[in-house]
Motif scaffolding. Structure first.
Motif, short mmCIF file in Angstrom:
data_model
loop_
_atom_site.label_atom_id
_atom_site.label_comp_id
_atom_site.label_asym_id
_atom_site.label_seq_id
_atom_site.Cartn_x
_atom_site.Cartn_y
_atom_site.Cartn_z
N ILE A 69 0.88 -1.16 0.00
CA ILE A 69 0.00 0.00 0.00
C ILE A 69 0.92 1.21 0.00
CG2 ILE A 69 -1.65 1.37 1.32
CD1 ILE A 69 -2.86 -1.20 2.35
N VAL A 70 0.73 2.07 -1.01
CA VAL A 70 1.59 3.24 -1.19
C VAL A 70 0.73 4.45 -1.53
CG1 VAL A 70 3.64 1.91 -1.87
CG2 VAL A 70 2.00 2.63 -3.61
N PRO A 71 1.21 5.66 -1.21
CA PRO A 71 0.44 6.86 -1.55
C PRO A 71 0.61 7.23 -3.03
CG PRO A 71 2.47 7.50 -0.46
CD PRO A 71 2.42 5.99 -0.44
N ALA A 72 -0.37 7.89 -3.56
CA ALA A 72 -0.34 8.32 -4.97
C ALA A 72 0.50 9.58 -5.10
CB ALA A 72 -1.76 8.56 -5.48
N THR A 73 1.82 9.40 -5.21
CA THR A 73 2.74 10.53 -5.37
C THR A 73 3.63 10.29 -6.59
OG1 THR A 73 4.49 9.53 -4.01
CG2 THR A 73 2.84 10.88 -2.85
N SER A 74 4.26 11.34 -7.07
CA SER A 74 5.16 11.19 -8.22
C SER A 74 6.37 10.34 -7.84
CB SER A 74 5.59 12.56 -8.76
OG SER A 74 6.23 13.31 -7.75
N GLU A 75 6.85 10.46 -6.61
CA GLU A 75 7.98 9.65 -6.15
C GLU A 75 7.63 8.17 -6.19
OE1 GLU A 75 10.95 9.05 -2.29
OE2 GLU A 75 9.04 10.09 -2.00
N ILE A 76 6.43 7.83 -5.76
CA ILE A 76 6.00 6.43 -5.78
C ILE A 76 5.89 5.93 -7.22
CG2 ILE A 76 3.95 4.97 -5.43
CD1 ILE A 76 5.73 5.11 -2.97
N ALA A 77 5.35 6.73 -8.10
CA ALA A 77 5.24 6.32 -9.51
C ALA A 77 6.62 5.97 -10.07
CB ALA A 77 4.57 7.41 -10.33
N LYS A 78 7.61 6.80 -9.80
CA LYS A 78 8.99 6.54 -10.26
C LYS A 78 9.54 5.27 -9.62
CE LYS A 78 10.02 11.42 -10.85
NZ LYS A 78 10.72 12.56 -10.25
N ASN A 79 9.30 5.11 -8.32
CA ASN A 79 9.85 3.95 -7.62
C ASN A 79 9.14 2.64 -7.98
OD1 ASN A 79 11.96 5.29 -6.46
ND2 ASN A 79 10.92 5.70 -4.54
#
Length: 143
Positions: free
Chosen positions: A49-59
Motif C-alpha cells: 500500500i503506497v500513496p499516490a505521489t510522483s515519487e511512488i510512480a517513479k519507484n
C-alpha cells in the motif's frame, strides 16, 4: 528489533504486506533488494500500500525493472491510494533544531511505546526541508 532481525523475519515469511511512503527499502537498500528478489523467485507474496505521489510512480517503475515483473504483477502487488487514506499508517515524526544540528525521530503514532527511531543527518535534513516546503505552501511563511 534491528534491521538484521527484520531481514531474518522477512526471509522466513510466505506473505509480506508493506505500507510504504516511498518504497525506499525495496528499491534503494541492497540487503532488502536481494531479499525481495530471492523471495519473489520463491513465490513469496508481496502486497504494497503506497500513496499516490510522483515519487511512488517513479519507484514502482524502478521496482518493476529491478525485479523483472510484468505490468500485471505490478498491478496485483500494488495498491496506490490517496494521501488521506494513507494517514493511518504514518508514524509520529519530530524534527529538532532544523536550522542547526537537525535531528529527526519517529515513533508509533497510536501506541504508548518506548521505541523511537532516530534518523541519520541526511534523512533528518531532507525531512526538515520537506516540512519547510509544505509549511510555506500552506501558510505562505517560514515555520
Amino acid at each position: 528489533m534491528t534491521l538484521k532481525q527484520l531481514i531474518k523475519l522477512e526471509d522466513k515469511a510466505k506473505e509480506v504486506w508493506v505500507i510504504s511512503p516511498s518504497l525506499h527499502y525495496d528499491v534503494d537498500v541492497k540487503d532488502f533488494g536481494e531479499l525481495v528478489s530471492v523471495n519473489l523467485n520463491q513465490k513469496t507474496k508481496y502486497r504494497y500500500i503506497v500513496p499516490a505521489t510522483s515519487e511512488i510512480a517513479k519507484n514502482i517503475t524502478k521496482y518493476q525493472k529491478k525485479y523483472k515483473l510484468s505490468k500485471q504483477e505490478v498491478e496485483t502487488n500494488f495498491c496506490v491510494i490517496s494521501d488521506s487514506d494513507f494517514l493511518p499508517f504514518v508514524t509520529e515524526t519530530a524534527i529538532y533544531n532544523a536550522k542547526s544540528d537537525c535531528i529527526a525521530c519517529c515513533a508509533p503514532a497510536m501506541e504508548n511505546s518506548q521505541d523511537v527511531i532516530k534518523y541519520n543527518a541526511k534523512t533528518s535534513k531532507a525531512m526538515a526541508k520537506a516540512f519547510r516546503a509544505i509549511w510555506k505552501k500552506y501558510k505562505r511563511s517560514n515555520p
